[in-house]
Motif scaffolding. Structure first.
Motif, mmCIF file in Angstrom:
data_model
loop_
_atom_site.group_PDB
_atom_site.id
_atom_site.type_symbol
_atom_site.label_atom_id
_atom_site.label_comp_id
_atom_site.label_asym_id
_atom_site.label_seq_id
_atom_site.Cartn_x
_atom_site.Cartn_y
_atom_site.Cartn_z
ATOM 1 N N ALA A 157 -1.331 34.482 -39.061
ATOM 2 C CA ALA A 157 -2.555 34.461 -39.751
ATOM 3 C C ALA A 157 -2.745 33.467 -40.684
ATOM 4 N N ALA A 158 -3.747 32.789 -40.932
ATOM 5 C CA ALA A 158 -3.989 31.957 -41.998
ATOM 6 C C ALA A 158 -4.036 32.686 -43.393
ATOM 7 N N VAL A 159 -4.595 33.834 -43.534
ATOM 8 C CA VAL A 159 -4.630 34.369 -44.759
ATOM 9 C C VAL A 159 -4.016 36.021 -44.364
ATOM 10 N N VAL A 160 -3.246 36.525 -45.357
ATOM 11 C CA VAL A 160 -2.861 37.870 -45.091
ATOM 12 C C VAL A 160 -3.304 38.929 -46.302
ATOM 13 N N VAL A 161 -3.826 39.894 -46.076
ATOM 14 C CA VAL A 161 -3.849 40.786 -47.145
ATOM 15 C C VAL A 161 -3.310 42.006 -46.974
ATOM 16 N N GLY A 162 -2.396 42.525 -48.092
ATOM 17 C CA GLY A 162 -1.565 43.773 -48.041
ATOM 18 C C GLY A 162 -2.548 44.849 -48.447
ATOM 19 N N ALA A 163 -2.666 45.552 -47.849
ATOM 20 C CA ALA A 163 -3.317 46.793 -48.104
ATOM 21 C C ALA A 163 -2.765 48.217 -47.693
ATOM 22 N N ASP A 164 -1.378 47.952 -47.773
ATOM 23 C CA ASP A 164 -0.497 48.960 -47.083
ATOM 24 C C ASP A 164 -0.147 49.999 -48.158
ATOM 25 N N GLY A 165 -0.866 50.289 -49.074
ATOM 26 C CA GLY A 165 -0.727 51.649 -49.787
ATOM 27 C C GLY A 165 0.321 51.446 -51.138
ATOM 28 N N ALA A 166 0.992 52.544 -51.266
ATOM 29 C CA ALA A 166 1.660 52.894 -52.745
ATOM 30 C C ALA A 166 3.016 52.308 -52.328
ATOM 31 N N HIS A 167 3.576 52.184 -51.184
ATOM 32 C CA HIS A 167 4.950 51.487 -50.690
ATOM 33 C C HIS A 167 5.048 50.374 -50.165
ATOM 34 N N SER A 168 4.007 49.507 -50.483
ATOM 35 C CA SER A 168 3.844 48.345 -49.690
ATOM 36 C C SER A 168 4.676 47.652 -49.448
ATOM 37 N N VAL A 169 4.986 47.248 -48.187
ATOM 38 C CA VAL A 169 5.927 46.170 -47.735
ATOM 39 C C VAL A 169 5.724 44.773 -48.019
ATOM 40 N N VAL A 170 4.266 44.523 -48.065
ATOM 41 C CA VAL A 170 3.987 43.074 -48.306
ATOM 42 C C VAL A 170 3.997 42.847 -50.141
ATOM 43 N N ARG A 171 3.754 43.814 -50.785
ATOM 44 C CA ARG A 171 4.104 43.565 -52.053
ATOM 45 C C ARG A 171 5.472 43.387 -52.383
ATOM 46 N N ARG A 172 6.514 44.016 -51.779
ATOM 47 C CA ARG A 172 7.925 43.897 -51.828
ATOM 48 C C ARG A 172 8.415 42.349 -51.256
ATOM 49 N N ALA A 173 7.414 42.162 -50.329
ATOM 50 C CA ALA A 173 7.896 40.488 -49.494
ATOM 51 C C ALA A 173 7.484 39.523 -50.358
ATOM 52 N N LEU A 174 6.512 39.766 -51.453
ATOM 53 C CA LEU A 174 6.029 38.910 -52.417
ATOM 54 C C LEU A 174 7.006 38.768 -53.548
ATOM 55 N N GLY A 175 8.020 39.788 -53.639
ATOM 56 C CA GLY A 175 8.802 39.885 -54.789
ATOM 57 C C GLY A 175 8.404 40.446 -56.066
ATOM 58 N N ARG A 176 7.258 41.388 -55.457
ATOM 59 C CA ARG A 176 6.453 42.093 -56.845
ATOM 60 C C ARG A 176 6.949 43.602 -57.144
ATOM 61 N N SER A 177 7.278 43.824 -58.257
ATOM 62 C CA SER A 177 7.846 45.438 -58.377
ATOM 63 C C SER A 177 6.376 46.105 -58.518
ATOM 64 N N ARG A 178 6.551 47.635 -58.696
ATOM 65 C CA ARG A 178 5.569 48.446 -58.938
ATOM 66 C C ARG A 178 5.577 48.854 -60.482
ATOM 67 N N GLY A 179 4.713 49.263 -61.024
ATOM 68 C CA GLY A 179 4.666 49.563 -62.648
ATOM 69 C C GLY A 179 4.850 51.237 -62.563
ATOM 70 N N PRO A 180 4.161 51.811 -63.394
ATOM 71 C CA PRO A 180 4.353 53.094 -63.784
ATOM 72 C C PRO A 180 3.897 53.957 -62.535
ATOM 73 N N VAL A 181 4.221 54.978 -62.049
ATOM 74 C CA VAL A 181 3.793 55.898 -61.155
ATOM 75 C C VAL A 181 3.531 57.377 -61.296
ATOM 76 N N ALA A 182 2.376 57.897 -60.596
ATOM 77 C CA ALA A 182 2.511 59.475 -60.773
ATOM 78 C C ALA A 182 2.625 59.963 -59.469
ATOM 79 N N LEU A 183 2.957 61.229 -59.585
ATOM 80 C CA LEU A 183 3.360 62.122 -58.076
ATOM 81 C C LEU A 183 2.439 63.193 -57.899
ATOM 82 N N ALA A 184 1.606 63.532 -57.062
ATOM 83 C CA ALA A 184 0.719 64.314 -56.826
ATOM 84 C C ALA A 184 0.867 64.966 -55.346
ATOM 85 N N LEU A 185 0.382 66.707 -55.494
ATOM 86 C CA LEU A 185 0.417 67.298 -54.373
ATOM 87 C C LEU A 185 -0.948 67.935 -54.026
ATOM 88 N N ARG A 186 -1.356 67.860 -52.897
ATOM 89 C CA ARG A 186 -2.597 68.252 -52.487
ATOM 90 C C ARG A 186 -2.656 69.267 -51.291
#
Ligand SMILES: Cc1cc2nc3c(=O)[nH]c(=O)nc-3n(C[C@H](O)[C@H](O)[C@H](O)COP(=O)(O)OP(=O)(O)OC[C@H]3O[C@@H](n4cnc5c(N)ncnc54)[C@H](O)[C@@H]3O)c2cc1C
Length: 393
Positions: free
Chosen positions: A142-171
């Motif tokens: 694809a000419a452009v890719v958008v990573g919309a793959d949620g909290a554990h994003s593969v795209v974010r990791r492929a870009l070498g970006r880490s996650r900041g603070p996180v919360a955990l919730a149960l519903r």
């Protein structure tokens, strides 16, 4: 059915609210674009969520021609905020909605497909940038890719970006208890701030109930049993008859916002955009999705897909940065019990303060002068240790 092409103008990884909104934003700007919407699972699918949908998110979707998501749902007008007997309960300036994500997300995907997106079942594992395209798993280009793959994003990791603070919730879903009907009820925790239990009336006899808290390196993450225990402790009876318990991480936003340049963009939870005060993420998922879709369409129109990230960064900085700074500050303040109680007192005393807090928690609001004044007054007022503040009629 015709086989799917392997070269797309835009490939969106993840078809939750952020991904569907990206496709809608792009196709509204240019209906001729070839847009692939990839998700690892089939829809409808469940997603751990409080199911609270801010009306602002629906406004944004209407702006790209997508409507009708809540036509058969019951609006919720009242919000009750509490902590240990201190309560601020008021009518919200605009009704909110409680839509099970199994329903909402399928409707969003249907809208994206109706607009011209192609939905493909595909779990993305890998991504790299070729000279003229972004390549997913060696097979989707694809000419452009958008990573919309949620909290554990593969795209974010492929870009070498880490996650900041996180919360955990149960519903879970449980019969709505008397006294919590027709309302969104939030009871703040007594420790680990910000944390709260909620009961959101779905309008069909069931409530979405849950509990979430920020995680810290210096203490173990709460177990499922512990999270359930916290719901019951804060909202007695809320878990009775409860089913479909699921938990998930929430990647929280911070005061900083530095989206990557280039042809790979991040939106929604993949971009760590959950409100650190309230855990709301659908509004920002939709807002950034639409902005990313528009940026991709504009960059493709000028034949410079590699400029999509830059365009997206400019648009979202303007839209989000002040709000992100204000919510980061508010979340810091909310670590203090005194501040939470001052917020409740100020909200109980003044509808404007209440409304401004709702805007800050649900959409793009800021810490307004009314909120600052209300908090100042509540801090200075002599402490009333017991009882509920009088709620104006
Ligand atoms: C318990 C809980 C309660 C919450 N309550 C609320 C609330 O009441 N209101 C609110 O606004 N927000 C709430 N949130 C936050 C909200 O759920 C998220 O912010 C929102 O879902 C973000 O949307 P998204 O599209 O970015 O990600 P998601 O909704 O997580 O969608 C991501 C999609 O990507 C797909 N995917 C993931 N990995 C891949 C892959 N490798 N390849 C292909 N597809 C992939 C997934 O299958 C999924 O469909 C809550 C969160 C939790 C955990």
């Amino acid at each position: 059915m015709a086989s799917a092409p392997t070269h797309w103008d835009l490939a969106v990884v993840g078809a939750g609210p952020a991904g569907a909104a990206t496709a809608l934003g792009a196709l509204h700007a240019d209906p001729g674009l070839r847009v692939a919407l990839l998700d690892r699972v089939d829809f409808p699918r469940d997603k751990a969520c409080g199911d609270g949908v801010a009306p602002h998110a629906l406004d944004l979707l209407a702006g790209v021609g997508a409507t009708g998501f809540v036509d058969d749902r019951v609006p919720v007008d009242r919000l009750r905020l509490g902590r240990g007997g201190l309560v601020a309960e008021r009518r919200m300036a605009r009704s909110a909605w409680v839509v099970p994500r199994r329903i909402l997300d399928a409707r969003l995907v249907d809208a994206a497909v109706a607009a011209g997106a192609r939905l493909l079942r595909h779990r993305v594992r890998d991504l790299w940038q070729d000279t003229d395209a972004v390549v997913l798993d060696g097979e989707v280009r694809a000419a452009v890719v958008v990573g919309a793959d949620g909290a554990h994003s593969v795209v974010r990791r492929a870009l070498g970006r880490s996650r900041g603070p996180v919360a955990l919730a149960l519903r879970g879903y449980a019969p709505v208890t008397a006294g919590r009907r027709g309302a969104q009820v939030i009871e703040f925790g007594t420790r680990h701030q910000p944390s709260y239990a909620w009961s959101f009336d779905r309008g069909d006899g069931l409530a979405n109930v849950g509990y979430g808290e920020s995680l810290h390196e210096d203490r173990p993450a709460p177990t499922r049993a512990r999270l359930l225990e916290r719901i019951e402790a804060l909202l007695p009876g809320a878990t009775e008859g409860g089913r479909h318990w699921v938990g998930h991480h929430l990647p929280l936003s911070t005061a900083r916002w530095c989206p990557p340049a280039g042809p790979v963009l991040l939106v929604g939870d993949a971009a760590c955009l959950v409100n650190p005060l309230t855990g709301e993420g659908i509004h920002h998922a939709v807002a950034t999705g639409i902005a990313a879709g528009r940026a991709a369409a504009a960059a493709l129109r000028e034949g410079r897909p590699e400029r999509a990230g830059e365009r997206y960064a400019r648009a979202t900085r303007r839209m989000l940065l002040p709000h992100l700074r204000h919510t980061a500050l508010a979340a810091r303040l909310a670590r203090s019990t005194r501040a939470v109680e001052a917020g409740l007192r100020a909200s109980a005393a003044d509808q404007r303060v209440f409304d401004d807090f709702v805007e800050l928690g649900l959409a793009g609001g800021r810490l307004t002068p009314a909120v600052a004044l209300g908090l100042g007054r509540a801090f200075l007022a002599p402490l009333r240790p017991t009882g509920r503040p009088q709620e104006p009629a």
